[in-house]
Motif scaffolding. Sequence first.
Motif, mmCIF file in Angstrom:
data_model
loop_
_atom_site.group_PDB
_atom_site.id
_atom_site.type_symbol
_atom_site.label_atom_id
_atom_site.label_comp_id
_atom_site.label_asym_id
_atom_site.label_seq_id
_atom_site.Cartn_x
_atom_site.Cartn_y
_atom_site.Cartn_z
ATOM 1 N N PRO A 128 0.822 -1.226 0.000
ATOM 2 C CA PRO A 128 0.000 0.000 0.000
ATOM 3 C C PRO A 128 0.852 1.271 0.000
ATOM 4 O O PRO A 128 0.504 2.263 -0.670
ATOM 5 N N ASP A 129 1.956 1.271 0.733
ATOM 6 C CA ASP A 129 2.821 2.452 0.772
ATOM 7 C C ASP A 129 3.450 2.719 -0.591
ATOM 8 O O ASP A 129 3.555 3.880 -1.026
ATOM 9 N N LEU A 130 3.865 1.646 -1.274
ATOM 10 C CA LEU A 130 4.468 1.821 -2.595
ATOM 11 C C LEU A 130 3.431 2.329 -3.590
ATOM 12 O O LEU A 130 3.730 3.218 -4.417
ATOM 13 N N LEU A 131 2.206 1.806 -3.532
ATOM 14 C CA LEU A 131 1.150 2.278 -4.432
ATOM 15 C C LEU A 131 0.841 3.752 -4.166
ATOM 16 O O LEU A 131 0.595 4.517 -5.105
ATOM 17 N N ASP A 132 0.866 4.126 -2.891
ATOM 18 C CA ASP A 132 0.618 5.523 -2.541
ATOM 19 C C ASP A 132 1.734 6.420 -3.068
ATOM 20 O O ASP A 132 1.473 7.525 -3.577
ATOM 21 N N THR A 133 2.979 5.958 -2.989
ATOM 22 C CA THR A 133 4.118 6.732 -3.501
ATOM 23 C C THR A 133 4.022 6.906 -5.008
ATOM 24 O O THR A 133 4.290 7.991 -5.548
ATOM 25 N N LEU A 134 3.624 5.849 -5.693
ATOM 26 C CA LEU A 134 3.468 5.930 -7.151
ATOM 27 C C LEU A 134 2.361 6.909 -7.531
ATOM 28 O O LEU A 134 2.482 7.666 -8.499
ATOM 29 N N GLU A 135 1.285 6.891 -6.771
ATOM 30 C CA GLU A 135 0.178 7.816 -7.054
ATOM 31 C C GLU A 135 0.620 9.266 -6.859
ATOM 32 O O GLU A 135 0.270 10.148 -7.668
ATOM 33 N N LYS A 136 1.404 9.522 -5.818
ATOM 34 C CA LYS A 136 1.900 10.880 -5.575
ATOM 35 C C LYS A 136 2.892 11.311 -6.651
ATOM 36 O O LYS A 136 3.071 12.515 -6.875
ATOM 37 N N SER A 137 3.515 10.343 -7.302
ATOM 38 C CA SER A 137 4.473 10.649 -8.380
ATOM 39 C C SER A 137 3.790 10.684 -9.738
ATOM 40 O O SER A 137 4.469 10.674 -10.781
ATOM 41 N N ASP A 138 2.449 10.689 -9.747
ATOM 42 C CA ASP A 138 1.645 10.754 -10.980
ATOM 43 C C ASP A 138 1.854 9.537 -11.875
ATOM 44 O O ASP A 138 1.803 9.626 -13.108
ATOM 45 N N VAL A 139 2.094 8.385 -11.261
ATOM 46 C CA VAL A 139 2.188 7.120 -12.005
ATOM 47 C C VAL A 139 0.916 6.335 -11.733
ATOM 48 O O VAL A 139 0.596 6.017 -10.584
ATOM 49 N N THR A 140 0.163 6.047 -12.781
ATOM 50 C CA THR A 140 -1.101 5.336 -12.635
ATOM 51 C C THR A 140 -0.860 3.843 -12.647
ATOM 52 O O THR A 140 -0.279 3.297 -13.593
ATOM 53 N N VAL A 141 -1.275 3.172 -11.584
ATOM 54 C CA VAL A 141 -1.134 1.718 -11.480
ATOM 55 C C VAL A 141 -2.431 1.075 -11.953
ATOM 56 O O VAL A 141 -3.512 1.388 -11.461
ATOM 57 N N LYS A 142 -2.309 0.191 -12.938
ATOM 58 C CA LYS A 142 -3.488 -0.499 -13.484
ATOM 59 C C LYS A 142 -3.860 -1.648 -12.571
ATOM 60 O O LYS A 142 -3.066 -2.565 -12.347
ATOM 61 N N GLN A 143 -5.074 -1.581 -12.023
ATOM 62 C CA GLN A 143 -5.516 -2.578 -11.050
ATOM 63 C C GLN A 143 -6.955 -2.976 -11.327
ATOM 64 O O GLN A 143 -7.831 -2.126 -11.483
#
Length: 342
Positions: A128-143
Amino acid sequence: MAGLHAVQTALDQSVLNPIEPSSTRWLSMEASVRRLKDTFVSVLISLEREGEERGDAKAIGLFHLMSTYRFISTMLLLCDLLPHVSNLSKALQASDFEHSLVKPLVSSTVSTLRQLKTVDGENLRSLPDLLDTLEKSDVTVKQRADDHDFFTEHVKGKYIDRLMSNIEQRFPSEDVGLLSHFAIFDPHRMQVNQTADYGQEEVKSLSEHFLQKPDQPNVTADAVNEWTNFRNFAKDSVLKQPDLKAQSIIDLLCTKSVAQHAFPHLSKLAKIYRVLPCHTADAERTFSQLKIIKTVPRNRLNQASLDGLIRIAVDGPPVHEFDYQSTVQRWAQKKNRRLCRK
């Protein structure tokens, strides 16, 4: 690579390069996955940038693959699993490895993997922390909605099951248990355990497996009787040595002719223990040293010099422990040598 370094600098991260795993050195997989995890955010940003600005098809494909929930969770799962398997492999490759430790090492590794099947490891818990970091970096994770359940049932569970099965097939319990019987030759155990029946069952099992032949039905009984006599012999000789080592008894049975004549069956078991191929790491290290020593500029090294250099590199003492002064003196005393005087 320059683009990745620029992203890492902009994110105030350490400038690290990806580590490419080797197809012939599978232990490199752990280091490769760990490095990818440590640089994952900057790698994704760099790939997305390369794809958008330069239209790099490979970068676009990698970004779409690596920015999925399943890829990220699998990467973190490997970060939890691979260290345990790598540590087991490294322990088995140690030059002074004790065969008696195979069973507890394999058992503990399998138990740890089984535990990680039901309880997430430290890295997977950080998802969850890594997904949150990616979201803050404007990287969209496909889920997808079912990604978590799919990963738990069809990726994590099945992968760990196959991994445990593979380890257990490579180290069958009957073979691993037999190897552990050689622990009776450890002099420190002999000092601690003074019971009358110590080691008798182990010697019996080892003799039945390695020494028993149809035309020699009494070999096992003779070996057990030898063991009783040998324990008394060791108590009055080997076990009194001040610099007692784990291999002292094995060395005695393998190298001393008196012991080989007095305890022929135990001597055979000791020699079998010496040559049991637990790993090929020592041979591989020798070939690695050969490549380092015999380079293209040194292709005229004769066999004797090459053999001596390899023996020094493989079996010689560390450089900081070598007595150079006495060696030079011994070399000078072997014959009269002409000194070059200027």
